[in-house]
Design a protein around this motif. Sequence first.
Motif, short mmCIF file in Angstrom:
data_model
loop_
_atom_site.label_atom_id
_atom_site.label_comp_id
_atom_site.label_asym_id
_atom_site.label_seq_id
_atom_site.Cartn_x
_atom_site.Cartn_y
_atom_site.Cartn_z
N SER A 87 0.84 -1.19 0.00
CA SER A 87 0.00 0.00 0.00
C SER A 87 0.88 1.25 0.00
N HIS A 88 0.35 2.33 0.54
CA HIS A 88 1.11 3.56 0.72
C HIS A 88 2.23 3.37 1.76
N ARG A 89 2.08 2.36 2.64
CA ARG A 89 3.05 2.14 3.74
C ARG A 89 3.91 0.95 3.34
N SER A 90 4.80 1.16 2.36
CA SER A 90 5.39 -0.01 1.70
C SER A 90 6.87 -0.30 1.98
N ASN A 136 1.25 1.08 -3.42
CA ASN A 136 0.08 1.61 -4.12
C ASN A 136 -0.59 2.69 -3.29
N GLY A 137 -0.82 3.84 -3.88
CA GLY A 137 -1.47 4.93 -3.15
C GLY A 137 -2.99 4.83 -3.14
N ILE A 138 -3.52 3.88 -3.89
CA ILE A 138 -4.98 3.70 -3.94
C ILE A 138 -5.35 2.61 -2.95
N ILE A 139 -5.97 3.00 -1.87
CA ILE A 139 -6.24 2.02 -0.80
C ILE A 139 -7.12 0.87 -1.32
N GLY A 140 -6.66 -0.33 -1.11
CA GLY A 140 -7.42 -1.52 -1.50
C GLY A 140 -7.10 -2.04 -2.89
N PHE A 166 -2.46 -5.23 3.31
CA PHE A 166 -3.38 -4.09 3.33
C PHE A 166 -3.77 -3.80 4.77
N GLY A 167 -4.31 -2.61 4.99
CA GLY A 167 -4.66 -2.21 6.36
C GLY A 167 -6.11 -2.51 6.68
N ASP A 168 -6.49 -2.19 7.91
CA ASP A 168 -7.90 -2.34 8.30
C ASP A 168 -8.78 -1.42 7.46
N GLY A 169 -8.22 -0.27 7.07
CA GLY A 169 -8.97 0.64 6.18
C GLY A 169 -9.17 -0.01 4.82
N GLY A 170 -8.12 -0.64 4.31
CA GLY A 170 -8.20 -1.33 3.01
C GLY A 170 -9.22 -2.45 3.03
N ALA A 171 -9.41 -3.07 4.20
CA ALA A 171 -10.36 -4.17 4.31
C ALA A 171 -11.80 -3.70 4.11
N ASN A 172 -12.02 -2.40 4.22
CA ASN A 172 -13.38 -1.87 4.03
C ASN A 172 -13.64 -1.38 2.61
N GLN A 173 -12.70 -1.59 1.73
CA GLN A 173 -12.90 -1.20 0.33
C GLN A 173 -13.63 -2.32 -0.42
N GLY A 174 -14.31 -1.94 -1.50
CA GLY A 174 -15.05 -2.93 -2.31
C GLY A 174 -14.15 -3.99 -2.90
N ASN A 196 -3.77 -5.02 10.77
CA ASN A 196 -4.73 -4.21 11.52
C ASN A 196 -3.97 -3.42 12.58
N ASN A 197 -3.63 -2.16 12.23
CA ASN A 197 -2.87 -1.33 13.17
C ASN A 197 -3.79 -0.38 13.94
N LEU A 198 -5.05 -0.74 13.97
CA LEU A 198 -6.10 -0.08 14.76
C LEU A 198 -6.56 1.28 14.25
N ALA A 200 -7.25 3.74 10.48
CA ALA A 200 -7.14 4.05 9.06
C ALA A 200 -7.00 5.57 9.02
N ASN A 201 -5.81 6.03 8.71
CA ASN A 201 -5.50 7.45 8.87
C ASN A 201 -5.74 7.79 10.34
N SER A 202 -6.76 8.59 10.69
CA SER A 202 -7.00 8.85 12.12
C SER A 202 -8.30 8.21 12.60
N TYR A 261 0.40 -2.29 15.50
CA TYR A 261 0.25 -0.87 15.86
C TYR A 261 1.37 -0.09 15.21
N ARG A 262 1.05 1.12 14.73
CA ARG A 262 2.17 1.92 14.24
C ARG A 262 2.52 2.96 15.29
N PHE A 263 3.84 3.09 15.50
CA PHE A 263 4.30 3.95 16.59
C PHE A 263 4.38 5.41 16.20
N GLY A 265 2.90 8.79 13.54
CA GLY A 265 1.63 9.27 12.99
C GLY A 265 1.34 8.62 11.65
N HIS A 266 0.19 8.96 11.09
CA HIS A 266 -0.20 8.35 9.82
C HIS A 266 0.81 8.66 8.71
N CYS A 267 1.26 9.91 8.67
CA CYS A 267 2.17 10.32 7.60
C CYS A 267 3.29 11.15 8.23
C1 LIG Z 1 -9.21 4.78 -2.63
C2 LIG Z 1 -8.58 5.68 -1.59
N1 LIG Z 1 -9.37 6.28 -0.67
C3 LIG Z 1 -8.82 7.09 0.28
C4 LIG Z 1 -7.47 7.32 0.29
C5 LIG Z 1 -6.86 8.24 1.36
N2 LIG Z 1 -6.15 7.44 2.36
C6 LIG Z 1 -4.80 7.33 2.35
S1 LIG Z 1 -4.22 6.36 3.58
C7 LIG Z 1 -5.77 6.06 4.16
C8 LIG Z 1 -6.00 5.18 5.37
C9 LIG Z 1 -5.56 3.77 5.13
O1 LIG Z 1 -5.73 3.01 6.27
P1 LIG Z 1 -5.30 1.52 6.35
O2 LIG Z 1 -5.70 0.80 5.11
O3 LIG Z 1 -5.83 0.97 7.63
O4 LIG Z 1 -3.71 1.57 6.35
P2 LIG Z 1 -2.73 2.24 7.43
O5 LIG Z 1 -2.55 3.67 6.98
O6 LIG Z 1 -3.35 2.12 8.75
O7 LIG Z 1 -1.45 1.49 7.30
C10 LIG Z 1 -6.72 6.73 3.39
C11 LIG Z 1 -8.18 6.70 3.65
C12 LIG Z 1 -6.68 6.69 -0.70
N3 LIG Z 1 -5.37 6.86 -0.73
N4 LIG Z 1 -7.26 5.85 -1.61
#
Ligand SMILES: Cc1ncc(C[n+]2csc(CCOP(=O)(O)OP(=O)(O)O)c2C)c(N)n1
Length: 340
Positions: A87-90, A136-140, A166-174, A196-198, A200-202, A261-263, A265-267
């Motif tokens: 993901s973005h956290r690669s 990948n910057g596109i979550i999911g 993928f993250g817990d946030g990614g798990a909620n994508q289609g 699952n780092n508890l 998704a962003n904040s 858990y990530r120690f 901030g998000h970014c």
């Molecule tokens: C499709 C899409 N929606 C929203 C965003 C904005 N966004 C970037 S990171 C993030 C949270 C991701 O959370 P999670 O998947 O739990 O990964 P974590 O950051 O916790 O590692 C969001 C919503 C994005 N990059 N892509």
Amino acid sequence: MVSSAECVEMLQRMWRIRLFEERLKQFYNYTAYANLSSGPHGQLGDDGYDFASDGLIGGAVHLSIGQEAVSVGVCSVLDDADSIFSSHRSHGHALAKGVPVKKALAELMGREGGCCHGCGGSMHLFDPEHGMLGGNGIIGAQLALALGPAFAAKYRGTREVSVPFFGDGGANQGTFNESLNLAALWKLPVVFVCENNLYANSTPVGIALATPDVADRAAGYGMPGVVVDGQDVRAVHEAAATAVSRAREGEGPTLLECKTYRFEGHCGVSAQHQNPEECARWRQRDPVVLFGARLAQEGVLSESGQEELRRGVEAEIDEAENYAKHSPYPTPELLAELVL
Ligand SMILES: Cc1ncc(C[n+]2csc(CCOP(=O)(O)OP(=O)(O)O)c2C)c(N)n1
């Protein structure tokens, strides 16, 4: 059962990720990012801030400090021919899969010597030689992409496995539903790894997930769903080994949820939205410290042996820094060549 040599190798990889990301803090352009951002990102802190190096890395940088046991535990059971998607956290995934430190660091600095010739950056580390098929910057998005090599392996009758992190946030994508359904239906060799780092962003999982465990959803797709302690690298290694061998044997996918858990901030750093007590509690379970203490206790590697290992990794990162700083920026011609 994981051997002593494998344990030492895993500890080394965990240190590599930790020290690499600690080094990034010195190079990250906090000022530029804070100016672009609002909300929690906009708060600047002093932690690790180094004005002299500020700006060597541009754009957004997402650190995975605290989550090293997940990437290392999973990648410890994969070969170069197996694919991972991130993901973005690669950074952690790339280093755990064997992407050379110097290529990763040069890529983050936007230099030609990077794994994408400096045209990808932090969120797009990509190195097919080591089976790192991209951040990948596109979550999911990575969940669906991982089905490609898995389908190819099944079609060709080979034994490669494909792993999207993928993250817990990614798990909620289609894409989560589409990918798990198709992978289960076609019995594809995929191990879905939810970190699952508890947050998704904040957004805390408690207000975004209908059930406490993402792994519970596996039942709806007819695949095993496993929850594992993501701070314990050996537990992750063992759970991943079972899931990978199941995939290699043609028995289909597994959903592995690693509680972690990530120690930071998000970014960037110091933009903590987590509760300080919660952070302190999780820092007590620092995966690198926990594993080091276990190995010392078991007589696998003494504290001085670990110090030597850590110094070796530090030297490797110094060398990578030197390489990256001396690598030129890519030319517009090269960019055109790579993209067109
Ligand atoms: C499709 C899409 N929606 C929203 C965003 C904005 N966004 C970037 S990171 C993030 C949270 C991701 O959370 P999670 O998947 O739990 O990964 P974590 O950051 O916790 O590692 C969001 C919503 C994005 N990059 N892509």
